[in-house]
Design a protein around this motif. Structure first.
Motif, short mmCIF file in Angstrom:
data_model
loop_
_atom_site.label_atom_id
_atom_site.label_comp_id
_atom_site.label_asym_id
_atom_site.label_seq_id
_atom_site.Cartn_x
_atom_site.Cartn_y
_atom_site.Cartn_z
N SER A 85 0.82 -1.21 0.00
CA SER A 85 0.00 0.00 0.00
C SER A 85 0.86 1.26 0.00
O SER A 85 1.99 1.26 0.48
N GLU B 58 0.39 3.81 1.75
CA GLU B 58 0.56 4.24 3.14
C GLU B 58 1.84 3.67 3.74
O GLU B 58 2.58 4.36 4.44
N GLN C 102 6.24 5.32 4.79
CA GLN C 102 6.77 5.25 6.15
C GLN C 102 8.30 5.27 6.15
O GLN C 102 8.94 4.51 5.43
#
Length: 258
Positions: free
Chosen positions: A78, A80, A84
């Motif tokens: 993903s 998201e 990170q």
């Protein structure tokens, strides 16, 4: 020596021997588990293949299926997770640790094998017992770096890079889909690094490529079935329970081999 990575299936099994059926079934089963959980291809297939083949030949046979399977599943990671910072730091630490491990540790490091096996057993047992540890957001970066270094260090010497990565990702409360995509990306990078180290040492027999490519067929058939099952069945935490069971079996196996 270079011989330990030579694949000689044509010498080990007659072309019409039922052993080939077993090989295909072992590869398909490993692919099925990989499709369901994102892990487990070598852990399932290698022991099954080792019943009729030397372990080194089983590992060599799986070299390209492992690479391509993780390449396929890593595309589902993903956005998201990609954003990170802990992921990038973990990858850098993983590759650096792998280089250091290949230079410092012996391929037959019994101590590393025992330590890894014990860690796996403790972690998977606690997970199966219902104890789920979740890392605080602030700890993800430093723990991720330490995980990458340890995974790379052990992986550079004996290819046991997977377990620390699974332990770390299991503590991040990822969804099953996020877990599969992320662990596959990390496995892809680690396995690519390990294969590069083997090639640099002249320890990977390129004549084995044909057999390893053929092995991709049953493996990917299993992966596709596993992916469809994952989409249709309400697995949720069941994926993590499957991973924990596989880890427990793998930890016990490591101790028995040490």
């Amino acid at each position: 020596t270079t011989e330990i990575y030579t694949l000689s299936l044509h010498d080990a099994l007659p072309i019409c021997d039922t052993g080939w059926v077993w090989i295909v079934a072992a590869l398909f089963t490993g692919g099925l588990v990989k499709g369901l959980s994102g892990v487990g291809l070598p852990m399932i297939s290698v022991p099954l293949l080792a019943l009729i083949l030397p372990v080194n030949e089983a590992v060599t046979l799986l070299s390209l299926p492992i690479l391509f399977a993780n390449l396929l599943q890593s595309t589902s990671i993903s956005r998201e997770i990609i954003g990170q910072r802990w992921l990038y730091c973990l990858v850098i630490a993983l590759l650096a640790g792998m280089v250091c491990g290949s230079l410092i540790l012996s391929n037959q490091s019994k101590g590393i094998t025992i330590l890894t096996g014990l860690m796996i057993i403790v972690f998977s047992t606690l997970s199966l017992a219902g104890f789920h540890f979740t890392l605080n957001q602030k700890l993800r970066l430093p723990i991720g770096i330490l995980t990458g270094v340890f995974a790379g260090f052990t992986g550079g010497s004996n290819a046991m890079y997977g377990w620390p990565l699974v332990m770390f990702l299991s503590s991040l409360s990822l969804t099953p889909a996020q877990f599969v995509g992320t662990v596959s990306l990390l496995y892809l990078l680690a396995h690519s690094g390990f294969m590069a180290l083997l090639l640099l040492r002249g320890m990977l027999d390129l004549d084995s490529t044909g057999f390893s490519l053929l092995a991709c067929i049953p493996v990917f058939a299993g992966i596709e079935l596993g992916r469809r099952m994952m989409k249709r069945l309400p697995l949720d935490r069941g994926v993590y329970r499957l991973v924990s069971v596989l880890m427990l079996a793998g930890g016990i196996s490591l101790l028995l081999k040490a």
